[in-house]
Design a protein around this motif. Structure first.
Motif, PDB file in Angstrom:
ATOM      1  N   UNK A   1      -2.573   1.654  16.772  1.00 54.84           N
ATOM      2  CA  UNK A   1      -3.638   0.678  16.465  1.00 54.84           C
ATOM      3  C   UNK A   1      -4.888   1.091  15.987  1.00 54.84           C
ATOM      4  N   UNK A   2      -5.144   2.353  16.403  1.00 60.15           N
ATOM      5  CA  UNK A   2      -6.242   2.991  15.869  1.00 60.15           C
ATOM      6  C   UNK A   2      -6.501   3.190  14.363  1.00 60.15           C
ATOM      7  N   UNK A   3      -5.372   3.517  13.594  1.00 60.52           N
ATOM      8  CA  UNK A   3      -5.421   3.392  12.044  1.00 60.52           C
ATOM      9  C   UNK A   3      -6.041   2.115  11.682  1.00 60.52           C
ATOM     10  N   UNK A   4      -5.900   1.174  12.097  1.00 60.78           N
ATOM     11  CA  UNK A   4      -6.387  -0.322  11.791  1.00 60.78           C
ATOM     12  C   UNK A   4      -7.863  -0.487  12.127  1.00 60.78           C
ATOM     13  N   UNK A   5      -8.027  -0.305  13.576  1.00 59.24           N
ATOM     14  CA  UNK A   5      -9.208  -0.553  14.163  1.00 59.24           C
ATOM     15  C   UNK A   5     -10.271   0.300  13.694  1.00 59.24           C
TER      16      UNK A   5
ATOM     17  N   UNK B   1       0.828  -0.993   0.048  1.00 54.21           N
ATOM     18  CA  UNK B   1       0.108  -0.007  -0.079  1.00 54.21           C
ATOM     19  C   UNK B   1       0.871   1.349   0.046  1.00 54.21           C
ATOM     20  N   UNK B   2       0.886   1.936  -1.404  1.00 50.62           N
ATOM     21  CA  UNK B   2       1.860   3.226  -1.164  1.00 50.62           C
ATOM     22  C   UNK B   2       1.526   4.527  -0.596  1.00 50.62           C
ATOM     23  N   UNK B   3       2.778   5.262  -0.360  1.00 53.93           N
ATOM     24  CA  UNK B   3       2.616   6.591  -0.001  1.00 53.93           C
ATOM     25  C   UNK B   3       2.193   7.352  -1.429  1.00 53.93           C
ATOM     26  N   UNK B   4       2.189   8.449  -1.033  1.00 52.02           N
ATOM     27  CA  UNK B   4       1.959   9.434  -2.336  1.00 52.02           C
ATOM     28  C   UNK B   4       2.244  10.846  -2.250  1.00 52.02           C
ATOM     29  N   UNK B   5       2.455  11.411  -3.213  1.00 53.36           N
ATOM     30  CA  UNK B   5       3.008  12.760  -3.502  1.00 53.36           C
ATOM     31  C   UNK B   5       1.939  13.656  -3.896  1.00 53.36           C
ATOM     32  N   UNK B   6       1.534  14.941  -3.795  1.00 50.62           N
ATOM     33  CA  UNK B   6       0.622  15.787  -4.537  1.00 50.62           C
ATOM     34  C   UNK B   6       1.517  16.526  -5.348  1.00 50.62           C
ATOM     35  N   UNK B   7       1.488  16.395  -6.898  1.00 50.82           N
ATOM     36  CA  UNK B   7       2.279  17.034  -7.841  1.00 50.82           C
ATOM     37  C   UNK B   7       1.891  18.540  -7.862  1.00 50.82           C
TER      38      UNK B   7
ATOM     39  N   UNK C   1      -1.583   2.918   5.489  1.00 52.24           N
ATOM     40  CA  UNK C   1      -1.642   1.812   6.430  1.00 52.24           C
ATOM     41  C   UNK C   1      -3.442   1.619   6.252  1.00 52.24           C
ATOM     42  N   UNK C   2      -3.946   2.710   6.393  1.00 57.00           N
ATOM     43  CA  UNK C   2      -5.574   2.415   6.363  1.00 57.00           C
ATOM     44  C   UNK C   2      -6.002   1.780   5.085  1.00 57.00           C
ATOM     45  N   UNK C   3      -5.626   2.171   3.961  1.00 57.04           N
ATOM     46  CA  UNK C   3      -5.735   1.411   2.729  1.00 57.04           C
ATOM     47  C   UNK C   3      -5.390   0.116   2.489  1.00 57.04           C
ATOM     48  N   UNK C   4      -4.209  -0.092   3.022  1.00 57.59           N
ATOM     49  CA  UNK C   4      -3.617  -1.575   3.128  1.00 57.59           C
ATOM     50  C   UNK C   4      -4.561  -2.460   3.677  1.00 57.59           C
ATOM     51  N   UNK C   5      -5.052  -1.937   5.165  1.00 57.70           N
ATOM     52  CA  UNK C   5      -5.458  -3.286   5.966  1.00 57.70           C
ATOM     53  C   UNK C   5      -7.091  -3.210   5.497  1.00 57.70           C
ATOM     54  N   UNK C   6      -7.647  -2.254   4.884  1.00 60.38           N
ATOM     55  CA  UNK C   6      -8.852  -1.974   4.240  1.00 60.38           C
ATOM     56  C   UNK C   6      -8.887  -3.133   2.953  1.00 60.38           C
TER      57      UNK C   6
END
Length: 398
Positions: free
Chosen positions: A91-95, A25-31, A131-136
């Motif tokens: 853990x709250x980002x996953x829970x 699950x990647x990080x991002x940049x805003x161009x 992290x949120x996107x990855x566990x989702x």
């Protein structure tokens, strides 16, 4: 990346048993497109090749068992009924994702998860969204949940807004989940419609220069800027009731009503209106492979953020001024909310070493501080890791 994946595999096998999925699950940049999201405008982010990697499996219980490799901490949570927040915070980002899945009508059971990554923390690359996107994404795969792309991004965003308590926009989660290798993603923050624009220049590197400055001022001033934009909209609605946000305002119309607006409010509105236009122009530049024009819009964006929106700082301005004079730099601007953080630079690969050397030396000379520098390329969004990417000893699924 292979070493990171092997570390996650090893830690999963140390703490849990059975087969698992591996998720990147990647990080991002805003161009380009800053402070336009909460004005229902356009942004142009891209997923990059710095990621959170997760090993995740169902465990046939109603317990979430999560191990964070960077913190070397194991956390267990009962998810059979109401999910409670953790004092540890991470853990709250996953829970929060589990909490939001259930609120959206999706049922998931207990799971085991190990995660770690190489997304620089605090550099504005949205490690939390990754992290949120990855566990989702992993839970959706494990429990055969068919969730449309826009809803998936909304679930991840609300996990951070409502459970973690951070009022982020939707851009970070959206591009992390839906990015495409070799493309930037133009997101309409009103409708959540999106389009891809080619960014396939192998001779160009995206480089972040981190000031190391983290200022609390950013949070309070963010709210001030948002209020000023809303004030501008309320005044302009007196002359055109169809205006819902600054997204609906043309520059000519704004200029015609400059005298009706407070001077500061006018400057804030002018930046947002022009920044929205720059995003659309930048998309056309990418279609034409016109990186020179694209880079000039980045410099224009920074000037607006510096003088009209007033969210830059001496450190960011110094980095932009340094980059402007270095050969092989197509464009540079501050990235993120402001008052610190990083600049984003488009640098010709053959000039990369010279760029790093010059920025490091001049920043130290001008400000007496060292600058952290990160190199990256545009990558794909959240996905399963398959055998072709690394030698995997446990089962993965497609």
């Amino acid at each position: 990346m292979k070493q990171l994946i092997k570390e996650i595999q090893s830690e999963f096998q140390n703490h849990f048993t059975g087969n698992y999925l591996l998720v990147n699950s990647p990080g991002r940049v805003n161009l380009i497109g800053e402070h336009t999201d909460y004005n229902e405008g356009f942004v142009l982010p891209a997923a990059v090749d710095k990621s959170i990697v997760l090993a995740i499996s169902a465990n046939d219980t109603q317990t979430a068992r999560i191990y964070a490799t960077d913190k070397e901490q194991l956390y267990k949570a009962d998810i059979s009924s109401e999910i409670k927040k953790s004092d540890k915070e991470w853990p709250n980002y996953l829970l929060g994702v589990v909490d939001q899945l259930r609120k959206h009508g999706y049922e998931v059971g207990g799971f085991d998860c190990v995660f770690g990554g190489n997304v620089p923390i605090g550099a504005g690359m949205s490690s939390s969204a990754a992290l949120e996107g990855g566990v989702l994404f992993g839970l959706a795969q494990l429990y055969d949940l068919e969730i449309p792309p826009a809803e998936m991004a909304q679930i991840a965003q609300k996990a951070e807004n409502e459970f973690v308590g951070v009022q982020c926009g939707i851009m970070d989660q959206f591009v992390s989940l839906n990015g495409k290798e070799g493309y930037a993603l133009k997101l309409d923050c009103r409708s959540l419609e999106y389009e891809f624009y080619p960014f396939k220049r192998d001779d160009i590197r995206i480089v972040l220069c981190d000031t190391g400055v983290r200022r609390e001022l950013a949070s309070s001033e963010y709210n001030v800027r948002r209020s000023q934009c809303e004030k501008g909209v309320s005044v302009l609605q007196n002359f055109d009731p169809d205006i819902q946000s600054l997204r609906d305002v043309e520059l000519e119309f704004l200029l015609a009503h400059e005298s009706d607006l407070d001077e500061t409010v006018f400057r804030r509105c002018k930046f947002v209106v022009e920044e929205n236009k720059r995003v659309l122009q930048a998309c056309n530049d990418l279609d034409k492979n016109d990186i020179l024009s694209f880079g000039q819009r980045m410099y224009q964006s920074h000037a607006g953020l510096r003088y009209e929106y007033e969210v830059s700082c001496d450190e960011l301005d110094a980095l932009v001024d340094i980059a402007w004079k270095i050969e092989g730099v197509f464009g540079c601007r501050m990235m993120g909310g402001g008052f610190g953080g990083c600049t984003i630079n488009l640098v010709k690969e053959q000039n990369l070493d010279h760029f790093i050397s010059e920025v490091s030396e001049q920043y130290l000379e001008k400000l007496g501080q060292k600058v952290k520098i990160y190199q990256m390329k545009v990558a794909g969004g959240t996905h399963l890791i398959h055998n072709s990417e690394v030698s995997i000893n446990a089962q993965t699924s497609s």
